[in-house]
Write a protein that holds these residues in place. Structure first.
Motif, short mmCIF file in Angstrom:
data_model
loop_
_atom_site.label_atom_id
_atom_site.label_comp_id
_atom_site.label_asym_id
_atom_site.label_seq_id
_atom_site.Cartn_x
_atom_site.Cartn_y
_atom_site.Cartn_z
N VAL A 122 0.86 -1.19 0.00
CA VAL A 122 0.00 0.00 0.00
C VAL A 122 0.89 1.24 0.00
O VAL A 122 1.92 1.28 0.69
N THR A 124 0.54 5.58 0.28
CA THR A 124 -0.26 6.79 0.42
C THR A 124 0.63 8.00 0.23
O THR A 124 1.77 8.02 0.71
N ILE A 256 -8.45 -1.09 5.62
CA ILE A 256 -7.23 -0.31 5.40
C ILE A 256 -7.67 1.15 5.33
O ILE A 256 -8.41 1.54 4.43
N ALA A 258 -6.16 4.85 5.17
CA ALA A 258 -4.85 5.46 4.88
C ALA A 258 -5.01 6.88 4.37
O ALA A 258 -6.03 7.23 3.77
N ASP A 281 -1.56 1.21 13.78
CA ASP A 281 -0.76 2.06 12.91
C ASP A 281 0.41 1.24 12.36
O ASP A 281 1.24 0.74 13.13
N SER A 282 0.47 1.10 11.04
CA SER A 282 1.50 0.26 10.43
C SER A 282 2.91 0.74 10.75
O SER A 282 3.82 -0.07 10.93
N ASP A 307 0.96 11.30 8.35
CA ASP A 307 0.51 10.39 7.29
C ASP A 307 0.58 8.97 7.83
O ASP A 307 1.63 8.54 8.34
N HIS A 308 -0.52 8.23 7.70
CA HIS A 308 -0.61 6.93 8.34
C HIS A 308 -1.31 5.91 7.43
O HIS A 308 -2.13 6.28 6.58
N VAL A 309 -1.00 4.66 7.66
CA VAL A 309 -1.75 3.54 7.11
C VAL A 309 -2.21 2.70 8.31
O VAL A 309 -1.38 2.10 9.00
N VAL A 311 -4.60 -0.39 9.91
CA VAL A 311 -5.17 -1.68 9.48
C VAL A 311 -5.88 -2.34 10.65
O VAL A 311 -5.53 -2.12 11.82
N SER A 321 7.63 -1.04 6.50
CA SER A 321 7.14 0.29 6.11
C SER A 321 8.33 1.19 5.82
O SER A 321 9.42 0.99 6.36
N ARG A 335 4.99 3.91 2.30
CA ARG A 335 4.79 2.60 1.67
C ARG A 335 4.78 1.54 2.75
O ARG A 335 5.67 1.50 3.60
#
Length: 343
Positions: A122, A124, A256, A258, A281-282, A307-309, A311, A321, A335
């Motif tokens: 993923v 963002t 997900i 993001a 938080d990834s 900025d976060h991804v 899950v 990451s 990423r």
């Protein structure tokens, strides 16, 4: 003439009892400045303890909470110079509490259920009004993410994605064509079907991706920032993101979530998003909870991660990451490599 037989008198060596900074003018000034610094630090850290984001300037300062160690240390030195013992104790307490809250928030690992269904990547990226579109496309080609979330995808960005990113690579798309910071896009290698959007001034589209036969709810996040005097918009829109997360948790959806949250782990509202949706938080899961993502193109040392991804912990494991420099924007892209589990 001295009186015969009188006891001799000697000059007094007792110093008068002095309060904070009393005596030399520089010591008084040092104590005053130390007190002012400690009031600011204590107000912000106090809100962190209370689980509140407060009012301006607290939400803005909370984004840089670890940096409050610097004024706290200066206050300690000034209190020592001013011979203000109470101030020294206050500064030490403020430093200890601030240091405690620099620890990452959330669990260190997830506990997904079932067998491995898929490995996916993923990405963002906030392209800042579309100015970073060229380098974003280069980054997408190099990193080969399976799902791409794009914030601030202005007309120039939407047009470039349509013309220069092959449909063979990303056949499934949800693009909101708006100018300036309002546009957004989700690109996917996996089939998508529509899902409700989160109402907001800057588009926050959503979709359901079908990955290895499992439905995964995708949601782009881009609430308004907590600008001075406009925190109500930030609270309202980030609150809607929290409500989405809570709803997805109640429905047992794999999620997900993001994007550019305009919030850090030190904001109570962001922590409420994690808690309401049982999300993780990834970056935290992969050891990068304090790696900065904004601002990326400035020389200031005051940087933070907004900025976060995120899950759902019962469905995903984050394996890696990395924050990536994308030229033309004030955000670094994120990423994340994920493993999806299921029955």
């Amino acid at each position: 003439m001295d009186t015969v037989g009188a006891a001799p008198t000697w000059p007094s060596t007792d110093e008068p009892v002095r309060g904070p900074g009393r005596g030399h003018p520089w010591r008084r000034a040092a104590a005053v400045v130390a007190a002012l610094l400690l009031v600011v630090v204590s107000a912000v850290v106090g809100c962190r303890i209370a689980g509140s984001d407060g009012i301006t300037p607290v939400p803005q300062l909370l984004a840089f909470l670890p940096w409050l160690l610097a004024p706290g240390a200066v206050a300690l030195l000034l209190a020592a110079y001013g011979r203000w013992r109470t101030g020294m104790a206050w500064a030490l307490a403020a430093l200890a509490v601030t240091g405690w809250y620099t620890q990452p928030y959330g669990a260190e690992t997830t506990r997904p259920h079932g067998q491995v269904l898929a490995q996916l990547r993923v990405l963002t990226s906030n392209t800042e009004f579309g100015w970073a579109t060229d380098d974003l496309i280069t980054t997408v080609r190099r990193e080969k993410p399976d799902i791409v979330f794009v914030e601030e995808c202005a007309f120039v960005c939407a047009d470039a994605l349509e013309q220069r990113v092959p449909k063979a690579d990303y056949p499934y798309r949800d693009v909101v064509r708006e100018d300036g910071s309002a546009g957004s896009a989700i690109l996917s290698r996996f089939p998508l079907r529509p899902a409700p959007v989160i109402p907001s001034e800057m588009a926050m589209p959503g979709a359901v991706a079908v990955i290895a036969g499992k439905d995964v709810r995708l949601q782009l996040a881009h609430p308004m920032p907590p600008l001075p005097g406009q925190e109500a918009k930030w609270r309202r829109e980030l609150g809607r993101v929290r409500d989405f997360a809570a709803g997805a948790e109640q429905q047992g959806q794999a999620v997900i979530l993001a994007g550019d949250f305009n919030a850090t782990q030190d904001h109570a509202l962001f922590r409420s998003v994690l808690d309401a949706g049982a999300l993780h938080d990834s970056a935290r899961l992969t050891g990068h909870s304090r790696t900065y993502s904004w601002p990326a193109d400035r020389t200031t040392p005051l940087r933070t991660q907004i900025d976060h991804v995120l899950v759902s912990g019962r469905d995903f494991k984050a394996t890696a990451s990395r924050f990536l420099t994308v030229r033309g924007t004030d955000h670094r892209a994120l990423r994340v490599d994920l493993t999806l589990y299921g029955e």
